[in-house]
Design a protein around this motif. Structure first.
Motif, PDB file in Angstrom:
ATOM      1  N   PHE A  98       0.847  -1.196   0.000  1.00  0.00           N
ATOM      2  CA  PHE A  98       0.000   0.000   0.000  1.00  0.00           C
ATOM      3  C   PHE A  98       0.884   1.248   0.000  1.00  0.00           C
ATOM      4  O   PHE A  98       0.694   2.164  -0.794  1.00  0.00           O
ATOM      5  N   PHE A  99       1.837   1.242   0.913  1.00  0.00           N
ATOM      6  CA  PHE A  99       2.735   2.374   1.094  1.00  0.00           C
ATOM      7  C   PHE A  99       3.523   2.647  -0.180  1.00  0.00           C
ATOM      8  O   PHE A  99       3.633   3.789  -0.625  1.00  0.00           O
ATOM      9  N   GLN A 100       4.062   1.591  -0.788  1.00  0.00           N
ATOM     10  CA  GLN A 100       4.840   1.740  -2.023  1.00  0.00           C
ATOM     11  C   GLN A 100       3.984   2.287  -3.166  1.00  0.00           C
ATOM     12  O   GLN A 100       4.426   3.144  -3.926  1.00  0.00           O
ATOM     13  N   LEU A 101       2.767   1.778  -3.279  1.00  0.00           N
ATOM     14  CA  LEU A 101       1.879   2.237  -4.348  1.00  0.00           C
ATOM     15  C   LEU A 101       1.541   3.719  -4.172  1.00  0.00           C
ATOM     16  O   LEU A 101       1.597   4.489  -5.130  1.00  0.00           O
ATOM     17  N   ILE A 102       1.221   4.115  -2.964  1.00  0.00           N
ATOM     18  CA  ILE A 102       0.901   5.528  -2.697  1.00  0.00           C
ATOM     19  C   ILE A 102       2.133   6.393  -2.937  1.00  0.00           C
ATOM     20  O   ILE A 102       2.035   7.472  -3.528  1.00  0.00           O
ATOM     21  N   LEU A 103       3.294   5.930  -2.508  1.00  0.00           N
ATOM     22  CA  LEU A 103       4.545   6.656  -2.726  1.00  0.00           C
ATOM     23  C   LEU A 103       4.787   6.858  -4.217  1.00  0.00           C
ATOM     24  O   LEU A 103       5.123   7.953  -4.668  1.00  0.00           O
ATOM     25  N   TYR A 104       4.580   5.816  -5.000  1.00  0.00           N
ATOM     26  CA  TYR A 104       4.820   5.855  -6.442  1.00  0.00           C
ATOM     27  C   TYR A 104       3.796   6.738  -7.172  1.00  0.00           C
ATOM     28  O   TYR A 104       4.152   7.531  -8.035  1.00  0.00           O
ATOM     29  N   LYS A 105       2.524   6.602  -6.802  1.00  0.00           N
ATOM     30  CA  LYS A 105       1.462   7.311  -7.520  1.00  0.00           C
ATOM     31  C   LYS A 105       1.268   8.750  -7.042  1.00  0.00           C
ATOM     32  O   LYS A 105       0.568   9.523  -7.678  1.00  0.00           O
ATOM     33  N   LYS A 106       1.807   9.090  -5.880  1.00  0.00           N
ATOM     34  CA  LYS A 106       1.666  10.412  -5.254  1.00  0.00           C
ATOM     35  C   LYS A 106       0.270  10.613  -4.646  1.00  0.00           C
ATOM     36  O   LYS A 106       0.148  10.977  -3.498  1.00  0.00           O
ATOM     37  N   GLU A 107      -0.756  10.406  -5.445  1.00  0.00           N
ATOM     38  CA  GLU A 107      -2.140  10.480  -4.952  1.00  0.00           C
ATOM     39  C   GLU A 107      -2.951   9.446  -5.720  1.00  0.00           C
ATOM     40  O   GLU A 107      -2.850   9.362  -6.937  1.00  0.00           O
ATOM     41  N   ILE A 108      -3.756   8.683  -4.990  1.00  0.00           N
ATOM     42  CA  ILE A 108      -4.483   7.577  -5.604  1.00  0.00           C
ATOM     43  C   ILE A 108      -5.781   7.345  -4.839  1.00  0.00           C
ATOM     44  O   ILE A 108      -5.843   7.565  -3.631  1.00  0.00           O
ATOM     45  N   SER A 109      -6.807   6.894  -5.529  1.00  0.00           N
ATOM     46  CA  SER A 109      -8.080   6.621  -4.863  1.00  0.00           C
ATOM     47  C   SER A 109      -8.051   5.240  -4.216  1.00  0.00           C
ATOM     48  O   SER A 109      -7.274   4.368  -4.600  1.00  0.00           O
ATOM     49  N   VAL A 110      -8.914   5.061  -3.250  1.00  0.00           N
ATOM     50  CA  VAL A 110      -9.035   3.774  -2.567  1.00  0.00           C
ATOM     51  C   VAL A 110      -9.393   2.684  -3.571  1.00  0.00           C
ATOM     52  O   VAL A 110      -8.840   1.580  -3.535  1.00  0.00           O
ATOM     53  N   THR A 111     -10.284   2.986  -4.495  1.00  0.00           N
ATOM     54  CA  THR A 111     -10.688   2.016  -5.516  1.00  0.00           C
ATOM     55  C   THR A 111      -9.511   1.623  -6.398  1.00  0.00           C
ATOM     56  O   THR A 111      -9.332   0.443  -6.723  1.00  0.00           O
ATOM     57  N   GLU A 112      -8.685   2.599  -6.781  1.00  0.00           N
ATOM     58  CA  GLU A 112      -7.501   2.299  -7.587  1.00  0.00           C
ATOM     59  C   GLU A 112      -6.527   1.403  -6.818  1.00  0.00           C
ATOM     60  O   GLU A 112      -5.926   0.489  -7.396  1.00  0.00           O
ATOM     61  N   ILE A 113      -6.362   1.669  -5.526  1.00  0.00           N
ATOM     62  CA  ILE A 113      -5.492   0.829  -4.707  1.00  0.00           C
ATOM     63  C   ILE A 113      -6.019  -0.602  -4.707  1.00  0.00           C
ATOM     64  O   ILE A 113      -5.262  -1.553  -4.917  1.00  0.00           O
ATOM     65  N   ALA A 114      -7.320  -0.746  -4.473  1.00  0.00           N
ATOM     66  CA  ALA A 114      -7.934  -2.080  -4.460  1.00  0.00           C
ATOM     67  C   ALA A 114      -7.701  -2.797  -5.788  1.00  0.00           C
ATOM     68  O   ALA A 114      -7.321  -3.977  -5.813  1.00  0.00           O
ATOM     69  N   ASN A 115      -7.904  -2.094  -6.884  1.00  0.00           N
ATOM     70  CA  ASN A 115      -7.713  -2.700  -8.206  1.00  0.00           C
ATOM     71  C   ASN A 115      -6.253  -3.049  -8.465  1.00  0.00           C
ATOM     72  O   ASN A 115      -5.944  -4.152  -8.921  1.00  0.00           O
ATOM     73  N   ASP A 116      -5.351  -2.116  -8.178  1.00  0.00           N
ATOM     74  CA  ASP A 116      -3.931  -2.336  -8.450  1.00  0.00           C
ATOM     75  C   ASP A 116      -3.346  -3.471  -7.606  1.00  0.00           C
ATOM     76  O   ASP A 116      -2.495  -4.220  -8.078  1.00  0.00           O
ATOM     77  N   LEU A 117      -3.790  -3.575  -6.356  1.00  0.00           N
ATOM     78  CA  LEU A 117      -3.247  -4.588  -5.451  1.00  0.00           C
ATOM     79  C   LEU A 117      -4.087  -5.867  -5.412  1.00  0.00           C
ATOM     80  O   LEU A 117      -3.754  -6.795  -4.684  1.00  0.00           O
ATOM     81  N   LYS A 118      -5.172  -5.871  -6.194  1.00  0.00           N
ATOM     82  CA  LYS A 118      -6.069  -7.042  -6.223  1.00  0.00           C
ATOM     83  C   LYS A 118      -6.565  -7.382  -4.815  1.00  0.00           C
ATOM     84  O   LYS A 118      -6.548  -8.527  -4.380  1.00  0.00           O
ATOM     85  N   GLN A 119      -6.983  -6.336  -4.099  1.00  0.00           N
ATOM     86  CA  GLN A 119      -7.504  -6.460  -2.737  1.00  0.00           C
ATOM     87  C   GLN A 119      -8.963  -6.027  -2.740  1.00  0.00           C
ATOM     88  O   GLN A 119      -9.395  -5.272  -3.609  1.00  0.00           O
ATOM     89  N   THR A 120      -9.704  -6.470  -1.744  1.00  0.00           N
ATOM     90  CA  THR A 120     -11.087  -6.017  -1.633  1.00  0.00           C
ATOM     91  C   THR A 120     -11.101  -4.578  -1.139  1.00  0.00           C
ATOM     92  O   THR A 120     -10.185  -4.129  -0.446  1.00  0.00           O
ATOM     93  N   HIS A 121     -12.162  -3.865  -1.498  1.00  0.00           N
ATOM     94  CA  HIS A 121     -12.309  -2.478  -1.070  1.00  0.00           C
ATOM     95  C   HIS A 121     -12.296  -2.376   0.465  1.00  0.00           C
ATOM     96  O   HIS A 121     -11.576  -1.532   1.021  1.00  0.00           O
TER      97      HIS A 121
END
Length: 126
Positions: free
Chosen positions: A39-62
């Motif tokens: 989660f931390f790495q994805l947010i660091l890389y993307k700078k700003e990201i939605s919860v839905t995008e995190i769920a999709n990118d990490l293949k996690q449930t909302h």
């Protein structure tokens, strides 16, 4: 049992790695959980990201993503805001404290990466 027990062996390896990373973070005097890493790495890389995008990118449930983001927010590592265009959307970015922590952990992550690569190289068939 050989290959029949592969799933169990992989699960055990994953648990061992998580335990080892928890110990590494504690030895560094850092309050950080291994399960937050992606989660931390994805947010660091993307700078700003939605919860839905995190769920999709990490293949996690909302709900699983919301749970981790809430923890990171309580720890002061991320800041969440509502999207101006869509108030239902929750945007996540690292806080100043989160960015500082990322800078502190970067050398640790690089050492872990190097160690993992070394292990993989050793396990490759000659």
């Amino acid at each position: 049992m050989g290959t029949l027990a592969l799933g169990t062996r992989i699960k055990n390896l994953g648990e061992l790695l998580m335990k080892d990373m928890t110990r590494v973070y504690r030895e560094q005097g850092v309050e950080f959980e291994p399960r937050w890493f992606t989660f931390f790495q994805l947010i660091l890389y993307k700078k700003e990201i939605s919860v839905t995008e995190i769920a999709n990118d990490l293949k996690q449930t909302h709900p699983a993503v919301v749970q981790v983001i809430n923890i990171l927010e309580k720890k002061g590592l991320v800041i969440t805001t509502k999207d101006k265009g869509d108030k239902r959307k929750r945007l996540v970015r690292l806080s100043r404290k989160g960015k500082k922590l990322a800078d502190e952990l970067e050398p640790v992550w690089l050492k872990v990466k190097d160690a993992a690569l070394e292990l993989l190289m050793e396990s490759e068939p000659g």
